[in-house]
Scaffold this active site. Structure first.
Site, PDB file in Angstrom:
ATOM      1  N   ASN A 193      29.450  48.626  41.731  1.00 61.00           N
ATOM      2  CA  ASN A 193      30.361  49.052  43.628  1.00 61.00           C
ATOM      3  C   ASN A 193      29.654  47.568  43.753  1.00 61.00           C
ATOM      4  O   ASN A 193      28.069  47.075  44.127  1.00 61.00           O
ATOM      5  CB  ASN A 193      29.166  49.797  43.061  1.00 61.00           C
ATOM      6  CG  ASN A 193      28.805  50.116  44.940  1.00 61.00           C
ATOM      7  OD1 ASN A 193      29.733  49.838  45.646  1.00 61.00           O
ATOM      8  ND2 ASN A 193      27.895  51.030  45.285  1.00 61.00           N
ATOM      9  N   TRP A 194      30.693  47.121  44.484  1.00 55.58           N
ATOM     10  CA  TRP A 194      30.840  45.281  45.078  1.00 55.58           C
ATOM     11  C   TRP A 194      30.315  46.156  46.462  1.00 55.58           C
ATOM     12  O   TRP A 194      30.771  45.064  46.961  1.00 55.58           O
ATOM     13  CB  TRP A 194      31.951  45.320  45.276  1.00 55.58           C
ATOM     14  CG  TRP A 194      33.128  44.850  43.846  1.00 55.58           C
ATOM     15  CD1 TRP A 194      32.597  44.826  42.356  1.00 55.58           C
ATOM     16  CD2 TRP A 194      34.162  44.364  43.175  1.00 55.58           C
ATOM     17  NE1 TRP A 194      32.856  45.130  41.540  1.00 55.58           N
ATOM     18  CE2 TRP A 194      34.416  45.021  42.000  1.00 55.58           C
ATOM     19  CE3 TRP A 194      35.115  44.385  44.248  1.00 55.58           C
ATOM     20  CZ2 TRP A 194      35.591  43.897  41.605  1.00 55.58           C
ATOM     21  CZ3 TRP A 194      37.002  43.882  42.876  1.00 55.58           C
ATOM     22  CH2 TRP A 194      36.844  43.738  42.230  1.00 55.58           C
ATOM     23  N   LYS A 195      30.519  47.482  46.819  1.00 58.71           N
ATOM     24  CA  LYS A 195      29.555  47.032  48.414  1.00 58.71           C
ATOM     25  C   LYS A 195      29.862  46.320  48.844  1.00 58.71           C
ATOM     26  O   LYS A 195      31.468  46.102  49.474  1.00 58.71           O
ATOM     27  CB  LYS A 195      28.321  46.815  48.475  1.00 58.71           C
ATOM     28  CG  LYS A 195      27.445  47.602  47.522  1.00 58.71           C
ATOM     29  CD  LYS A 195      26.370  47.247  47.238  1.00 58.71           C
ATOM     30  CE  LYS A 195      25.183  48.159  45.923  1.00 58.71           C
ATOM     31  NZ  LYS A 195      23.310  48.394  45.764  1.00 58.71           N
ATOM     32  N   HIS A 207      26.344  57.675  48.148  1.00 60.50           N
ATOM     33  CA  HIS A 207      25.229  56.329  47.324  1.00 60.50           C
ATOM     34  C   HIS A 207      24.114  55.848  48.823  1.00 60.50           C
ATOM     35  O   HIS A 207      24.400  56.885  49.956  1.00 60.50           O
ATOM     36  CB  HIS A 207      26.123  55.133  48.096  1.00 60.50           C
ATOM     37  CG  HIS A 207      25.274  53.807  47.567  1.00 60.50           C
ATOM     38  ND1 HIS A 207      24.219  52.969  47.862  1.00 60.50           N
ATOM     39  CD2 HIS A 207      25.448  53.728  46.434  1.00 60.50           C
ATOM     40  CE1 HIS A 207      23.900  52.291  47.430  1.00 60.50           C
ATOM     41  NE2 HIS A 207      24.692  51.996  46.571  1.00 60.50           N
ATOM     42  N   GLU A 219      22.621  54.089  50.153  1.00 57.46           N
ATOM     43  CA  GLU A 219      23.377  53.337  52.144  1.00 57.46           C
ATOM     44  C   GLU A 219      23.692  54.155  52.521  1.00 57.46           C
ATOM     45  O   GLU A 219      23.537  53.484  53.424  1.00 57.46           O
ATOM     46  CB  GLU A 219      23.927  51.601  51.109  1.00 57.46           C
ATOM     47  CG  GLU A 219      23.052  51.012  50.263  1.00 57.46           C
ATOM     48  CD  GLU A 219      23.577  50.190  49.837  1.00 57.46           C
ATOM     49  OE1 GLU A 219      24.634  49.784  49.354  1.00 57.46           O
ATOM     50  OE2 GLU A 219      22.806  49.216  48.194  1.00 57.46           O
ATOM     51  N   GLU A 234      20.223  57.932  41.382  1.00 59.60           N
ATOM     52  CA  GLU A 234      19.461  56.030  41.838  1.00 59.60           C
ATOM     53  C   GLU A 234      18.909  55.999  42.020  1.00 59.60           C
ATOM     54  O   GLU A 234      18.718  56.548  44.106  1.00 59.60           O
ATOM     55  CB  GLU A 234      21.205  55.396  42.530  1.00 59.60           C
ATOM     56  CG  GLU A 234      22.342  55.763  42.186  1.00 59.60           C
ATOM     57  CD  GLU A 234      23.273  54.611  42.190  1.00 59.60           C
ATOM     58  OE1 GLU A 234      23.067  53.270  42.155  1.00 59.60           O
ATOM     59  OE2 GLU A 234      23.888  54.127  43.505  1.00 59.60           O
ATOM     60  N   GLY A 257      18.416  47.313  44.414  1.00 59.54           N
ATOM     61  CA  GLY A 257      18.680  45.987  44.547  1.00 59.54           C
ATOM     62  C   GLY A 257      18.081  45.478  45.095  1.00 59.54           C
ATOM     63  O   GLY A 257      17.547  44.052  45.111  1.00 59.54           O
ATOM     64  N   SER A 269      19.654  48.415  39.881  1.00 56.42           N
ATOM     65  CA  SER A 269      18.954  47.138  38.945  1.00 56.42           C
ATOM     66  C   SER A 269      19.441  46.738  37.367  1.00 56.42           C
ATOM     67  O   SER A 269      18.592  46.510  37.417  1.00 56.42           O
ATOM     68  CB  SER A 269      17.673  46.573  39.052  1.00 56.42           C
ATOM     69  OG  SER A 269      17.220  46.344  41.013  1.00 56.42           O
ATOM     70  N   GLY A 303      25.509  47.371  40.909  1.00 58.58           N
ATOM     71  CA  GLY A 303      25.286  47.014  42.369  1.00 58.58           C
ATOM     72  C   GLY A 303      25.755  45.492  41.881  1.00 58.58           C
ATOM     73  O   GLY A 303      26.717  44.912  41.461  1.00 58.58           O
TER      74      GLY A 303
HETATM   75  P1  PGA Z   1      21.835  47.164  42.080  1.00 60.22           P
HETATM   76  O1  PGA Z   1      22.788  48.682  43.084  1.00 60.22           O
HETATM   77  O2  PGA Z   1      23.272  47.612  40.852  1.00 60.22           O
HETATM   78  O3  PGA Z   1      22.491  46.014  43.146  1.00 60.22           O
HETATM   79  O4  PGA Z   1      20.582  47.909  42.269  1.00 60.22           O
HETATM   80  C1  PGA Z   1      22.902  49.625  42.438  1.00 60.22           C
HETATM   81  C2  PGA Z   1      23.963  50.267  43.061  1.00 60.22           C
HETATM   82  O5  PGA Z   1      23.219  50.443  44.785  1.00 60.22           O
HETATM   83  O6  PGA Z   1      25.157  51.364  43.239  1.00 60.22           O
END
Ligand code: PGA
Length: 249
Positions: free
Chosen positions: A9-11, A94, A96, A166, A172, A212, A233
């Site tokens: 997931n490149w966000k 997600h 976010e 998640e 993150g 993470s 991520g």
């Molecule tokens: P992260 O993000 O690997 O940077 O913790 C995971 C995600 O949000 O899918």
């Protein structure tokens, strides 16, 4: 059939040139596992990514979509628009999106329906916050997120559903759920699906872990019996790291 999947997931990262450069790096990697590989660039780069990855076994997926077919929804993207640029899978729910864009279970249920009606596959994300875990309420939260957004589906819809657990406190933050915490929750998630739809369906659903995941911890996490892959991520923004995770199975 239950599959191993690693999705990046490149966000909201990578402009067009950076996307092209990351894809060029990804194409130099080789996969030594049976995991399905997906990357989710931002909307503006989906078509370029789709073109650039054609003929490889890396699938381009979207990070979000709207539930309506079309119409007066300024700034939004529909399922048919995604499909028209080669996208067949969408990440929904997600944390976010839930946190910063107020996406509720009710809204997500509509998005899931729209994706399935368009014959798209859904990577459905959910997970508890730190306070929930500290108070021992994580299973309750996760169970409700699944029930509220997915339990109206028919059993056969699950062939197009991938679940992604998640824990919000691990996204993150550099803090990962321990492999045991991940396994315990994944087993609970599978049981939640089984209680509603039976084990035949539940055993076929892929459940990804996200939060993470890095080359250094992927082998241990993926070795757990109910962990079928990862939603990645930060580490997905580097081709070497991402493929080290893909090849961790
Ligand atoms: P992260 O993000 O690997 O940077 O913790 C995971 C995600 O949000 O899918």
């Amino acid at each position: 059939m239950r599959k191993n999947i690693v999705a990046g997931n490149w966000k909201m990262n990578n402009d067009l040139a950076q996307t092209e450069s990351l894809i060029a790096d990804l194409k130099k990697q080789s996969k030594t596992t049976n995991a399905e590989v997906m990357v989710a660039p931002t909307f503006t780069n989906l078509y370029k990514a789709f073109e650039a990855l054609q003929g490889t076994d890396i699938e381009v997926v979207a990070q979000n979509m709207h539930f309506a077919k079309n119409g007066a929804y300024t700034g939004e993207i529909s399922a048919s628009m995604l499909k028209s640029v080669g996208v067949k899978t969408v990440i929904l729910g997600h944390s976010e999106r839930r946190e910063y864009f107020n996406e509720t279970d009710e809204l997500l249920a509509k998005k899931v329906d729209a994706a399935l009606a368009n014959e798209m596959r859904v990577i459905f994300c959910f997970g508890e916050e730190l306070a929930d875990r500290k108070s021992g309420n994580e299973e309750n939260i996760v169970g409700n997120q699944i029930k509220n957004a997915l339990f109206h589906l028919k059993a056969w819809d699950y062939k197009n559903i991938v679940l992604a657990y998640e824990p919000v406190w691990a996204i993150g933050t550099g803090e990962t759920a321990s492999p045991e915490q991940a396994q315990d929750m994944h087993a609970f998630i599978r049981k939640t699906i089984a209680d509603q739809y039976g084990y035949e369906i539940a055993n076929d659903v892929s459940i990804l872990y996200g939060g993470s995941v890095k080359p250094a911890n992927a082998v241990e996490i993926f070795s757990k019996p109910d962990v079928d892959g990862g939603l990645i991520g930060g580490a997905a923004l580097n081709a070497d790291d991402f493929f080290a995770i893909v090849n961790a199975f």
